[in-house]
Design an enzyme around this catalytic site. Structure first.
Site, short mmCIF file in Angstrom:
data_model
loop_
_atom_site.label_atom_id
_atom_site.label_comp_id
_atom_site.label_asym_id
_atom_site.label_seq_id
_atom_site.Cartn_x
_atom_site.Cartn_y
_atom_site.Cartn_z
N ARG A 71 0.45 -1.43 0.04
CA ARG A 71 0.24 0.09 0.36
C ARG A 71 0.95 1.06 0.42
O ARG A 71 0.50 2.24 -0.32
CB ARG A 71 -0.65 0.22 1.17
CG ARG A 71 -2.12 0.76 1.09
CD ARG A 71 -3.10 0.73 2.06
NE ARG A 71 -2.26 1.49 3.60
CZ ARG A 71 -2.24 0.28 4.70
NH1 ARG A 71 -3.27 -0.62 4.82
NH2 ARG A 71 -1.53 0.50 6.06
N ASP A 100 -5.96 22.75 -8.16
CA ASP A 100 -5.96 21.82 -10.14
C ASP A 100 -5.50 22.11 -11.36
O ASP A 100 -5.98 22.83 -11.81
CB ASP A 100 -7.17 21.14 -9.76
CG ASP A 100 -7.65 20.17 -11.10
OD1 ASP A 100 -6.99 19.92 -11.34
OD2 ASP A 100 -8.89 19.99 -10.44
N TYR A 145 -13.30 22.11 -10.47
CA TYR A 145 -14.42 20.63 -10.86
C TYR A 145 -15.57 20.41 -9.74
O TYR A 145 -15.36 20.31 -9.04
CB TYR A 145 -13.38 19.75 -10.65
CG TYR A 145 -13.82 18.37 -10.92
CD1 TYR A 145 -13.83 18.15 -12.33
CD2 TYR A 145 -13.41 17.13 -10.02
CE1 TYR A 145 -14.14 16.77 -12.88
CE2 TYR A 145 -13.22 15.82 -10.72
CZ TYR A 145 -13.82 15.82 -11.36
OH TYR A 145 -14.17 14.08 -11.86
N LYS A 153 -5.76 11.99 -16.86
CA LYS A 153 -6.43 12.60 -18.04
C LYS A 153 -5.55 12.74 -19.12
O LYS A 153 -5.03 11.33 -19.89
CB LYS A 153 -5.99 13.76 -18.25
CG LYS A 153 -7.84 14.14 -16.75
CD LYS A 153 -8.44 13.50 -17.36
CE LYS A 153 -10.17 13.67 -16.59
NZ LYS A 153 -10.07 14.80 -15.64
C1 LIG Z 1 -11.76 14.34 -14.28
C2 LIG Z 1 -10.83 15.25 -13.31
C3 LIG Z 1 -10.51 15.53 -12.25
C4 LIG Z 1 -10.61 13.87 -11.62
O1 LIG Z 1 -10.07 12.63 -12.19
P1 LIG Z 1 -10.79 11.25 -12.21
O2 LIG Z 1 -9.56 10.87 -12.17
O3 LIG Z 1 -10.89 11.23 -12.95
O4 LIG Z 1 -10.88 11.26 -10.66
C5 LIG Z 1 -10.17 16.29 -11.67
N1 LIG Z 1 -10.31 17.87 -11.97
C6 LIG Z 1 -10.17 17.12 -12.80
C7 LIG Z 1 -9.68 19.45 -13.72
C8 LIG Z 1 -10.47 16.64 -14.08
O5 LIG Z 1 -11.17 16.72 -14.90
#
Ligand SMILES: *Cc1c(COP(=O)(O)O)cnc(C)c1O
Length: 387
Positions: free
Chosen positions: A54, A180, A107, A205
């Site tokens: 972990r 973010d 988000y 992403k």
């Molecule tokens: C998709 C996304 C997230 C979350 O990511 P996941 O891997 O889907 O949990 C966070 N912030 C932004 C800006 C996103 O587009």
């Protein structure tokens, strides 16, 4: 060394893996210790070296080293999704009575976390206009303010905040600055150099880049690193080694993929801006974007995600456009090699500001296809939209 070179070489140690270019993927829970001494020694610092599955395996440490190096971070923490990365970061600043300042274009699931779990734990979240001035932000900081959370640009509406100015005010009041940074990736926005203490990426992403894994990563300055690491570990967050491998592999080609996403998105945005039925294009790299000057000052490029606001139109016409696109898929997430389109409702996801748009908003992710084919697909779609 230049970024392209670092992307290829960061976090690699072939000598430690029998000469192989890429790290091994160990599937592990138990790590065995040779002696009581060795076990007790390792327990003094369970976040360094191999301790328990972990807490990390070699591919995780290689990924973290590579990502941290790209963003100039002291250390990176891997999580099982982007949302888990956001949760770990925010929980690292949470305590009963704390006040968080969060940008209104955040988000959606981040907002749900703040208004749900964090509120139940006694954290108050106050949302603010992403274009707020440093002075206006300072007025909102109280003795209980612990976190400033930014997202520039917001991933539906693409406002850009003045990150260095807001970070400077926050630091003057000992407020931790989190951002973010998924849209820009470590390549196009140097978050830590602009005052961010904790830069969060949905690696799902662009870092993974192929729509085939969920992964998150948190880049931290030294003062925040252990707190975030311990928070994520304490909540039991860990990502699977195969998914981390995909993140590390994706990172190696980010420098080649992202400029293609960028060029395709720019071309689509410029083309869409001239089409009948399109009211507005929301793309910070375009000169008509309200915060274009901030974007041009702070970012070194734009990625493949942007939005357009359409003229008011019947839902049936919108469905006629979207249901029959050949290349653009409809679905959540983005950052993979393929193009996507999504009808979004920003008006339902804000509280400090009102979203002004008469018609529907479409979020577009420009994939790696030939842009002429993408234009032709959207052109046919807009013809169906207009009827
Ligand atoms: C998709 C996304 C997230 C979350 O990511 P996941 O891997 O889907 O949990 C966070 N912030 C932004 C800006 C996103 O587009």
């Amino acid at each position: 060394m230049k970024r392209a070179t670092r992307l290829v070489h960061a976090g690699r140690d072939s000598a430690a893996q029998q000469g192989m270019v890429n790290p091994p993927v160990y599937h592990a829970s138990t790590v065995l210790f040779e002696s009581l001494d060795a076990l007790e020694q390792a327990s003094k610092n369970p976040f360094e070296g191999m301790y328990y599955g972990r807490n990390g395996t070699p591919v995780q440490f290689a990924f973290e080293q590579a990502v941290a190096e790209m963003e100039g971070a002291f250390g990176a923490v891997t999580t099982c999704s982007g949302l888990a990365a956001i949760t770990a970061a925010l929980m690292s600043g949470a305590e009963q009575g704390a006040h968080f300042l969060v940008t209104d274009n955040v988000y959606g699931p981040t907002r749900k976390l703040c208004d749900g779990l964090l509120r139940r734990l006694g954290v108050t979240t106050e949302y603010f206009d992403p274009t707020i001035s440093a002075d206006a932000l300072e007025q909102r900081i109280t003795a209980d303010t612990r976190v400033l959370f930014l997202e520039a640009p917001g991933s539906l509406t693409f406002e850009i905040s003045d990150v260095p100015a807001l970070a400077e005010v926050a630091h003057r009041h000992d407020v931790v600055v989190m951002a973010d940074n998924t849209w820009a990736t470590p390549l196009y926005f140097d978050a830590l150099a602009h005052g961010v203490d904790i830069s969060i990426h949905a690696a799902t992403k662009y870092l993974v880049g192929h729509a085939d894994a969920m992964l998150g990563v948190i880049n931290c300055v030294e003062a925040q690193y252990l707190r975030v690491r311990k928070t994520a570990a304490g909540m039991g967050y860990c990502a699977g080694p195969d998914d981390i491998y995909l993140g590390l592999r994706g990172l190696r080609t980010l420098g080649q993929r992202l400029p293609v996403h960028e060029a395709n998105a720019r071309a689509l945005a410029d083309w869409l801006a001239d089409q009948a039925g399109v009211a507005r294009v929301l793309h910070p790299a375009r000169a008509d974007h309200p915060q274009h000057a901030l974007f041009a000052r702070d970012f070194t490029g734009s990625s493949g995600l942007f939005s357009v606001v359409l003229e008011p139109v019947d839902r049936s016409r919108l469905a006629a456009m979207l249901d029959h696109l050949e290349l653009f898929g409809m679905g959540f997430s983005w950052g993979g090699y393929e193009s996507l389109v999504l009808a979004v409702n920003p008006e339902t996801m804000r509280s400090a500001t009102a979203w002004q748009a008469a018609g529907p908003t479409l979020r577009i992710h420009a994939g790696l296809e030939d842009v002429d084919d993408l234009v032709a697909d959207l052109d046919a779609g807009l013809r169906r939209l207009r009827g």
